[in-house]
Design an enzyme around this catalytic site. Sequence first.
Site, mmCIF file in Angstrom:
data_model
loop_
_atom_site.group_PDB
_atom_site.id
_atom_site.type_symbol
_atom_site.label_atom_id
_atom_site.label_comp_id
_atom_site.label_asym_id
_atom_site.label_seq_id
_atom_site.Cartn_x
_atom_site.Cartn_y
_atom_site.Cartn_z
ATOM 1 N N HIS A 103 -14.061 39.877 33.785
ATOM 2 C CA HIS A 103 -13.350 38.899 34.617
ATOM 3 C C HIS A 103 -12.086 39.538 35.174
ATOM 4 O O HIS A 103 -11.580 40.509 34.620
ATOM 5 C CB HIS A 103 -13.011 37.639 33.810
ATOM 6 C CG HIS A 103 -12.248 37.945 32.563
ATOM 7 N ND1 HIS A 103 -12.862 38.351 31.401
ATOM 8 C CD2 HIS A 103 -10.915 37.941 32.315
ATOM 9 C CE1 HIS A 103 -11.941 38.573 30.477
ATOM 10 N NE2 HIS A 103 -10.753 38.348 31.002
ATOM 11 N N HIS A 105 -8.123 38.813 36.601
ATOM 12 C CA HIS A 105 -6.991 37.890 36.587
ATOM 13 C C HIS A 105 -6.268 37.949 37.935
ATOM 14 O O HIS A 105 -5.894 39.038 38.386
ATOM 15 C CB HIS A 105 -5.977 38.293 35.514
ATOM 16 C CG HIS A 105 -6.497 38.265 34.105
ATOM 17 N ND1 HIS A 105 -6.148 37.279 33.206
ATOM 18 C CD2 HIS A 105 -7.340 39.091 33.435
ATOM 19 C CE1 HIS A 105 -6.744 37.505 32.036
ATOM 20 N NE2 HIS A 105 -7.468 38.606 32.151
#
Length: 141
Positions: A103, A105
């Site tokens: 993922h 940020h």
Amino acid sequence: MTPRDKDCIFCKIVAGAIPCAKVFETEHCLAFLDIAPVHPGHVLVMPKGHYATLMDIPAELGADLTATLSRVGKAVMEATAADGLNLMQNNFEAAGQVVHHAHFHLIPRHAGDGLTLWPQSGYESSDEMSGLAKIIAGLLK
Ligand code: AMP
Ligand code: ZN
């Protein structure tokens, strides 16, 4: 077929088994608010498929991911009246990865917010620098 990991919290979010504050999705990507933000408006963008690290994400998802990061990043900056935006991405525990579903940020930044990034250093010599560049380049041939 999209890979899933039954024990992965982010796969559970993709499946709708755990709620999230969703802000955007595409066929392959999901963007939602981080539950423990660096600053309000901190968003996580990830592939819907379970890929443990950046290096496991198939190259075909690259265009969707980068377009999503750019589009969501603009909205995050506008929504939070941010002066800047950090894109951060952790791979493996040694680099701070806690959730092993890759993922990205997106962190809105405000002038004078006092956050500092990692300290930088240097090379012992120009030989050390050019040697390392050669090794990495060799692995990419
Ligand atoms: P990382 O250290 O890069 O693996 O970051 C994992 C991030 O996931 C952290 O910033 C957590 O606050 C965030 N997080 C963990 N669980 C959830 C959740 N259920 N919903 C939203 N964010 C989460
Ligand atoms: Zn997963």
